[in-house]
Design a protein around this motif. Structure first.
Motif, PDB file in Angstrom:
ATOM      1  N   GLN A  62       0.842  -1.201   0.000  1.00 39.20           N
ATOM      2  CA  GLN A  62       0.000   0.000   0.000  1.00 39.20           C
ATOM      3  C   GLN A  62       0.876   1.250   0.000  1.00 39.20           C
ATOM      4  O   GLN A  62       0.557   2.243  -0.646  1.00 39.20           O
ATOM      5  CB  GLN A  62      -0.949  -0.028   1.198  1.00 39.20           C
TER       6      GLN A  62
ATOM      7  N   ASN B 265       4.257   2.616  -9.902  1.00 40.16           N
ATOM      8  CA  ASN B 265       3.149   1.984 -10.621  1.00 40.16           C
ATOM      9  C   ASN B 265       3.446   1.865 -12.110  1.00 40.16           C
ATOM     10  O   ASN B 265       2.607   1.419 -12.885  1.00 40.16           O
ATOM     11  CB  ASN B 265       1.856   2.786 -10.393  1.00 40.16           C
ATOM     12  N   GLN B 266       4.661   2.267 -12.506  1.00 43.93           N
ATOM     13  CA  GLN B 266       5.035   2.194 -13.924  1.00 43.93           C
ATOM     14  C   GLN B 266       6.098   1.127 -14.110  1.00 43.93           C
ATOM     15  O   GLN B 266       6.587   0.533 -13.155  1.00 43.93           O
ATOM     16  CB  GLN B 266       5.532   3.566 -14.402  1.00 43.93           C
ATOM     17  N   TYR B 267       6.440   0.881 -15.368  1.00 44.62           N
ATOM     18  CA  TYR B 267       7.420  -0.157 -15.713  1.00 44.62           C
ATOM     19  C   TYR B 267       8.642  -0.091 -14.802  1.00 44.62           C
ATOM     20  O   TYR B 267       9.167   0.981 -14.541  1.00 44.62           O
ATOM     21  CB  TYR B 267       7.950   0.034 -17.135  1.00 44.62           C
TER      22      TYR B 267
ATOM     23  N   VAL C 216       6.200  -6.972 -11.615  1.00 48.59           N
ATOM     24  CA  VAL C 216       5.157  -6.055 -11.148  1.00 48.59           C
ATOM     25  C   VAL C 216       5.787  -5.077 -10.160  1.00 48.59           C
ATOM     26  O   VAL C 216       6.216  -5.477  -9.077  1.00 48.59           O
ATOM     27  CB  VAL C 216       4.003  -6.828 -10.473  1.00 48.59           C
ATOM     28  N   THR C 217       5.841  -3.813 -10.529  1.00 45.64           N
ATOM     29  CA  THR C 217       6.633  -2.836  -9.773  1.00 45.64           C
ATOM     30  C   THR C 217       6.215  -2.680  -8.315  1.00 45.64           C
ATOM     31  O   THR C 217       7.071  -2.818  -7.427  1.00 45.64           O
ATOM     32  CB  THR C 217       6.614  -1.470 -10.480  1.00 45.64           C
TER      33      THR C 217
ATOM     34  N   PHE D  80       5.438   5.520 -20.639  1.00 39.16           N
ATOM     35  CA  PHE D  80       4.729   5.362 -19.380  1.00 39.16           C
ATOM     36  C   PHE D  80       4.433   6.754 -18.822  1.00 39.16           C
ATOM     37  O   PHE D  80       5.213   7.682 -18.995  1.00 39.16           O
ATOM     38  CB  PHE D  80       5.519   4.531 -18.370  1.00 39.16           C
ATOM     39  N   PRO D  81       3.282   6.906 -18.169  1.00 32.34           N
ATOM     40  CA  PRO D  81       2.942   8.205 -17.597  1.00 32.34           C
ATOM     41  C   PRO D  81       3.795   8.473 -16.358  1.00 32.34           C
ATOM     42  O   PRO D  81       4.214   7.534 -15.680  1.00 32.34           O
ATOM     43  CB  PRO D  81       1.472   8.072 -17.202  1.00 32.34           C
ATOM     44  N   ASN D  82       4.036   9.756 -16.079  1.00 32.86           N
ATOM     45  CA  ASN D  82       4.772  10.074 -14.855  1.00 32.86           C
ATOM     46  C   ASN D  82       3.846  10.648 -13.790  1.00 32.86           C
ATOM     47  O   ASN D  82       4.219  11.521 -13.026  1.00 32.86           O
ATOM     48  CB  ASN D  82       5.968  10.992 -15.131  1.00 32.86           C
ATOM     49  N   TRP D  83       2.614  10.164 -13.758  1.00 36.27           N
ATOM     50  CA  TRP D  83       1.677  10.549 -12.691  1.00 36.27           C
ATOM     51  C   TRP D  83       1.117   9.287 -12.030  1.00 36.27           C
ATOM     52  O   TRP D  83       1.296   8.177 -12.505  1.00 36.27           O
ATOM     53  CB  TRP D  83       0.549  11.415 -13.244  1.00 36.27           C
ATOM     54  N   ASP D  84       0.413   9.559 -10.900  1.00 38.44           N
ATOM     55  CA  ASP D  84      -0.271   8.477 -10.195  1.00 38.44           C
ATOM     56  C   ASP D  84      -1.391   7.901 -11.040  1.00 38.44           C
ATOM     57  O   ASP D  84      -2.031   8.632 -11.785  1.00 38.44           O
ATOM     58  CB  ASP D  84      -0.968   9.053  -8.956  1.00 38.44           C
ATOM     59  N   PRO D  85      -1.680   6.630 -10.908  1.00 42.43           N
ATOM     60  CA  PRO D  85      -2.953   6.152 -11.438  1.00 42.43           C
ATOM     61  C   PRO D  85      -4.099   6.920 -10.783  1.00 42.43           C
ATOM     62  O   PRO D  85      -3.927   7.477  -9.707  1.00 42.43           O
ATOM     63  CB  PRO D  85      -2.989   4.679 -11.014  1.00 42.43           C
TER      64      PRO D  85
ATOM     65  N   LYS E 222      -5.997   3.252  -7.696  1.00 41.02           N
ATOM     66  CA  LYS E 222      -5.085   2.975  -6.568  1.00 41.02           C
ATOM     67  C   LYS E 222      -5.842   2.368  -5.396  1.00 41.02           C
ATOM     68  O   LYS E 222      -5.361   1.440  -4.746  1.00 41.02           O
ATOM     69  CB  LYS E 222      -4.413   4.271  -6.106  1.00 41.02           C
TER      70      LYS E 222
ATOM     71  N   LEU F 123      -6.387  -1.313  -5.704  1.00 42.38           N
ATOM     72  CA  LEU F 123      -5.267  -2.205  -5.365  1.00 42.38           C
ATOM     73  C   LEU F 123      -5.064  -2.249  -3.852  1.00 42.38           C
ATOM     74  O   LEU F 123      -4.809  -3.315  -3.295  1.00 42.38           O
ATOM     75  CB  LEU F 123      -3.979  -1.762  -6.060  1.00 42.38           C
ATOM     76  N   LYS F 124      -5.223  -1.101  -3.207  1.00 40.61           N
ATOM     77  CA  LYS F 124      -5.126  -1.080  -1.728  1.00 40.61           C
ATOM     78  C   LYS F 124      -6.128  -2.069  -1.140  1.00 40.61           C
ATOM     79  O   LYS F 124      -5.814  -2.827  -0.229  1.00 40.61           O
ATOM     80  CB  LYS F 124      -5.440   0.312  -1.179  1.00 40.61           C
TER      81      LYS F 124
ATOM     82  N   LYS G 277      -1.807   1.104 -20.080  1.00 46.12           N
ATOM     83  CA  LYS G 277      -1.892   2.408 -20.728  1.00 46.12           C
ATOM     84  C   LYS G 277      -3.156   3.132 -20.288  1.00 46.12           C
ATOM     85  O   LYS G 277      -3.162   4.318 -20.013  1.00 46.12           O
ATOM     86  CB  LYS G 277      -1.909   2.263 -22.251  1.00 46.12           C
TER      87      LYS G 277
ATOM     88  N   SER H 241      -2.972   4.037 -16.461  1.00 47.46           N
ATOM     89  CA  SER H 241      -1.677   4.573 -16.015  1.00 47.46           C
ATOM     90  C   SER H 241      -1.038   3.659 -14.979  1.00 47.46           C
ATOM     91  O   SER H 241      -0.523   4.117 -13.954  1.00 47.46           O
ATOM     92  CB  SER H 241      -1.845   5.996 -15.452  1.00 47.46           C
ATOM     93  N   THR H 242      -1.062   2.355 -15.284  1.00 47.98           N
ATOM     94  CA  THR H 242      -0.514   1.353 -14.362  1.00 47.98           C
ATOM     95  C   THR H 242       0.391   0.410 -15.130  1.00 47.98           C
ATOM     96  O   THR H 242       0.257  -0.815 -15.039  1.00 47.98           O
ATOM     97  CB  THR H 242      -1.653   0.534 -13.724  1.00 47.98           C
ATOM     98  N   THR H 243       1.321   0.957 -15.903  1.00 53.19           N
ATOM     99  CA  THR H 243       2.153   0.088 -16.753  1.00 53.19           C
ATOM    100  C   THR H 243       2.951  -0.909 -15.922  1.00 53.19           C
ATOM    101  O   THR H 243       3.348  -1.954 -16.433  1.00 53.19           O
ATOM    102  CB  THR H 243       3.113   0.904 -17.640  1.00 53.19           C
ATOM    103  N   GLY H 244       3.182  -0.608 -14.658  1.00 56.13           N
ATOM    104  CA  GLY H 244       3.939  -1.523 -13.791  1.00 56.13           C
ATOM    105  C   GLY H 244       3.100  -2.599 -13.135  1.00 56.13           C
ATOM    106  O   GLY H 244       3.634  -3.439 -12.420  1.00 56.13           O
ATOM    107  N   TRP H 245       1.781  -2.621 -13.367  1.00 52.94           N
ATOM    108  CA  TRP H 245       0.935  -3.613 -12.708  1.00 52.94           C
ATOM    109  C   TRP H 245       0.838  -4.910 -13.507  1.00 52.94           C
ATOM    110  O   TRP H 245       0.424  -5.935 -12.959  1.00 52.94           O
ATOM    111  CB  TRP H 245      -0.470  -3.042 -12.471  1.00 52.94           C
TER     112      TRP H 245
END
Lengths: 446, 431
Positions: free
Chosen positions: A74, A83-85, A300-301, B36-41, B46, B49-50, B251, B254-258
């Motif tokens: 969390q 949350n990105q690559y 997964v970051t 990838f975006p440089n902002w929060d989802p 968010k 996921l929490k 995309k 905005s969660t490319t890392g998920w």
């Protein structure tokens, strides 16, 4: 070509039904028929749900991950870039945390960037290893019974599998009874052997290999300079009786040829998060980083960042000690319960699982009874005694275990006939309820 | 050791991403490179996921259904069925949906389960570099057919980048097993039109062994619904049985890392992919799948003053497209305005690159270093605005087609885009 006088919708329908007939035999990659049957773990999990059984089958905990791990996830997602690559091959925070944690255990100064690779689950790590290292026709030697993902991955990769059985002397009633026959290892390995897969703590027997046992293997392996050893150590956190988890890679001369595989999912009770990692020399690890970069791009970051934090928190809070103690207590709870019921357990020295003996007559599926799972017709494996016992237990006793014959090469399956694997990585209430139901079932069959 | 040495050396070779992300970071560049975006989802994503990791029971934190976490499969089936162009198609969450570790792994499982050694896969260049790498790893042969470029046309991606139909027809042979489509297209931002897709469908009908994989990850970044709507190839008459439609959460949310991607298609394709995926990773991450399942439902509801999150997203990206287009044009990096996606291909012909850059050591550039690669390095290091050279999106024989283009991403905060504009004008001068 189709008549243009049909409307396009009608043409579409006609073409779809024509193609549907031909595509029912869709052309696939080679050897896909080997995996067209069901995954035994997924299948029994589904059946456990369907029949309302206590699921002591697939190796996942029924208790939650530690609070500090949940909090770490969390927390991780509050930093936008988490949350990105992340970096293909492993999030920098995670690989550094792993290097810090494992360097003393390996007795070396691990290079986080080149000697550690992450994967989305240790199972994907096994896939990456096989894909990067095993070519068409090359031999993979697996200690058996084995986790069948090794074998499926090797088969799909065009490799050949040779099983090297653990055999039970049966003298102590514990997993220590299972032993490798070193002369048999010597006869089995040859210049054609590409990979040897070891697993300690071992699934499904629970054996914890001693340093001497691993050294005896190393002494044979030394003769084959091209042989790579994969040491699957995903259950390293669950070692009981004060035993030490021994690492093959730390034996003399073995670092250079060994890939050690680990699982945050098992260690931190979060099997669904898919976070595994491999440690080894850079010439074996960097191809795995590259392979992950092609098949998944990266892990997964927020999960990798959370696991990095969890390792530090775990050391601070004594989690590893308390986790091992907790798992040993659960093992004891299940082992005692199974003994009470008359399903004589093979007491595991470590790991998630307990094998037990189902040779008592009340475990025999009645003659002529179905107990055919939906897959029974297509794969003879599902008609074997241990599969039918597992099916009967799921449907009637409402307790699910995994039949171990899937974990043996076809010609070595007989020892599995009277065995069933139960997972003790479950809430105490699940374990006691399972034992209660088995007692009730036994009573109903006398 | 021959199998180890040849495959492992190709797997160990760094890619354009390995070079430019660290370079941007080390140079303190505004990173308009990787997508990838440089902002929060968004907050609701968010929160999902929490909640997913925090569920009272442990169910979501453990192995989920291998084929696709069931709540996600259900949410996806509902999502696709709600689209008018899809409403005639049978979408059963249990049989027509598979998820994997990002769209990347969905594509990998599709290639790996359906390609036999020597099968050809036709890629339309410029093509996302991972496709060719995956095809080769799966024993297939990538083949390439370039989009044509006509800079005398109006400078939008749909007008500039077109198909050479004769070349495409000739490129599809009896060995072609898969045609990969990508719409909205990376890197150009072209969106394939109904006439174009219909013409492709005729070719597909003529080749019974051919499957189509349609990568639609940028499907919600669409800037002119009326003249350039997003069209899924699977919805064309007769194409459902032949097509795998791929998309992802990364995309859109905005969660490319998920790493939550999915495939939608007929049962015979989805089943083979699932059979394989069982043994590749067993299942995609459960917690992120759960979070995306919830997010998909929420995204259809009114968001801020918009009818849905998707409507807001398209409008926000349309606004950013305008900002970056203006900045690029102001320094003579002629932008080709994309109808979709969040990249702009810009014509860099009027920009000079110092000779010295061509001789810089590079982990991953083809040798000799192509012009676009050198220019991208120059912009990253000296102008401190990172862009991606398009040459990795071309087969080795066609790298020269990229030489006068650079790809810029506008999935960045307004502040980053303004700063990029300021740095471009400072170093390259206003034109």
């Amino acid at each position: 070509m189709l008549s243009k006088s049909l409307t396009s919708a009608a043409r579409g329908t006609l073409l779809m039904s024509t193609l549907a007939r031909s595509l029912s035999t869709i052309q696939t990659a080679p050897r896909m028929d080997l995996v067209s049957g069901p995954n035994v773990f997924a299948s029994f999990s589904q059946q456990a749900t369907k029949h309302g059984a206590v699921n002591l089958g697939q190796g996942f905990p029924s208790f939650a991950p530690p609070d500090f791990l949940v909090e770490a996830a969390q927390e991780a997602m509050t930093t936008p870039l988490n949350n990105q690559y992340t970096r293909p091959g492993g999030n920098p925070q995670l690989v550094q945390a792993l290097a810090d944690y494992y360097s003393p255990k390996f007795g070396r100064n691990l290079d986080a960037m080149t000697e550690i690779a992450t994967s989305t689950g240790a199972q994907e790590g096994i896939w990456l290893i096989i894909m990067a290292l095993v070519g068409e026709g090359e031999e993979v030697v697996c200690v058996e019974p084995y986790f069948d993902a090794y074998v499926k991955a090797a088969h799909l990769g065009g490799g050949t599998i040779t099983g090297l059985p653990l055999r039970s002397t049966g003298s102590t009633g514990t997993s220590a009874d299972f032993e490798l026959d070193i002369p048999e290892l010597e006869k089995t390995l040859s210049d054609k052997s590409r990979v040897l897969i070891l697993n300690t703590p071992h699934n499904p027997t629970g054996k914890v290999f001693s340093r001497d046992e691993l050294q005896a293997v190393a002494d044979v392996v030394k003769k084959y300079p091209n042989l790579i050893v994969v040491a699957d150590e995903v259950y390293e956190a669950a070692v009981f009786e004060g035993l030490t988890h021994e690492r093959f890679a730390t034996l003399d001369g073995m670092w250079e040829r060994t890939i050690s595989v680990f699982s945050a999912g098992k260690t931190f009770s979060c099997t669904g998060w898919r976070c595994g990692y491999m440690i080894g020399p850079s010439n074996l690890i960097t191809p795995l980083q590259g392979a992950q970069g092609v098949i998944a791009f990266a892990g997964v970051t927020p999960i990798e960042v959370a696991v990095a934090s969890a390792f530090k928190k775990a050391e601070e809070t004594g989690y590893f000690e308390s986790y091992a103690k907790m798992m040993e207590e659960k093992r004891d709870l299940l082992v005692n319960g199974l003994r009470d019921v008359g399903l004589e357990p093979v007491v595991p020295q470590g790991g998630y699982f307990t094998l037990c003996d189902t040779s008592a007559s009340w475990c025999d599926p009645p003659a002529g009874s179905g107990y055919s799972s939906p897959e029974h017709e297509t794969d003879p494996l599902w008609g074997r005694r241990d599969f039918r016992v597992a099916q009967m237990f799921t449907e009637d006793a409402k307790v699910t275990g995994i039949p171990p014959s899937a974990s043996y090469s076809p010609h070595n399956r007989d020892p599995a006939d009277n065995l069933l694997r139960f997972a003790h990585c479950k809430e105490d209430s699940d374990l006691t309820e399972a034992v209660r139901r088995l007692k009730e079932f036994k009573a109903s069959r006398s | 050791m021959s199998s180890l040495s040849s495959l492992s050396s190709s797997l160990s070779k760094p890619t354009v991403w390995h070079e430019f992300s660290p370079l941007a970071s080390a140079s303190g560049a505004v990173n308009l490179g990787q997508g990838f975006p440089n902002w929060d989802p968004p907050g609701f994503v968010k929160q999902a996921l929490k909640d997913a990791v925090d569920v009272p029971g442990p169910a979501v934190n453990q192995y989920c259904r291998s084929q696709c976490h069931l709540p996600l499969a259900t949410a996806l089936a509902d999502e696709y069925k709600a689209r008018p162009s899809w409403s005639h198609l049978p979408i059963d969450p249990l049989t027509n949906i598979v998820s994997s570790v990002g769209c990347t792994q969905v594509m990998y499982c599709a290639f790996r389960s359906l390609l036999s050694p020597g099968d050809e896969v036709l890629l339309l260049e410029p093509a996302f570099d991972i496709y060719a790498s995956q095809v080769k790893l799966c024993g297939g042969e990538p083949r390439f057919c370039s989009l044509t470029t006509d800079l005398s046309a109006p400078l939008t991606s749909n007008d500039v980048f077109k198909f050479d139909w004769e070349k495409l027809e000739a490129a599809i042979t009896e060995k072609t097993r898969v045609l990969v489509l990508n719409t909205p297209h990376n890197p150009t931002g072209k969106m394939f039109s109904m006439p174009e897709l219909s013409r492709i469908a005729e070719m597909v009908e003529a080749h019974p062994n051919l499957l189509v994989f349609s990568d639609e990850v940028y499907e919600h970044m669409v800037y002119d619904d009326a003249s350039s709507p997003h069209i899924s190839f699977a919805t064309l008459p007769g194409m459902w049985d032949r097509t795998l439609t791929l998309s992802s959460a990364g995309k859109t949310f905005s969660t490319t890392g998920w790493k939550v991607g999915w495939g939608v298609g007929p049962e015979h394709i989805i089943k083979k992919m699932t059979d394989l995926q069982n043994w590749v990773c067993f299942s995609a991450p459960s917690v992120t799948q759960e979070a995306i399942a919830r997010s998909l439902v929420r995204a259809r509801q009114p968001y801020l003053e918009y009818s849905s999150f998707y409507a807001w997203l398209a409008d926000d990206y349309r606004r950013k497209r305008a900002i970056l287009t203006e900045h690029l044009a102001s320094v003579g990096l002629t932008p080709i305005s994309p109808q979709g996606g969040f990249f702009i291909c810009a014509d860099s012909s009027s920009i000079t690159c110092p000779d010295s850059v061509y001789h810089e050591p590079s982990l991953s550039a083809p040798q000799p270093m192509p012009r676009d690669w050198a220019l991208a390095r120059h912009l990253t290091q000296t102008v401190k605005v990172a862009a991606i050279p398009p040459s990795p999106f071309y087969s080795p024989a066609n790298v020269a087609e990229a030489s006068h283009y650079l790809r810029f991403a506008f999935c960045k905060t307004d502040e980053e885009l303004e700063e990029a504009g300021r740095r471009l004008r400072e170093h390259l001068g206003a034109r």
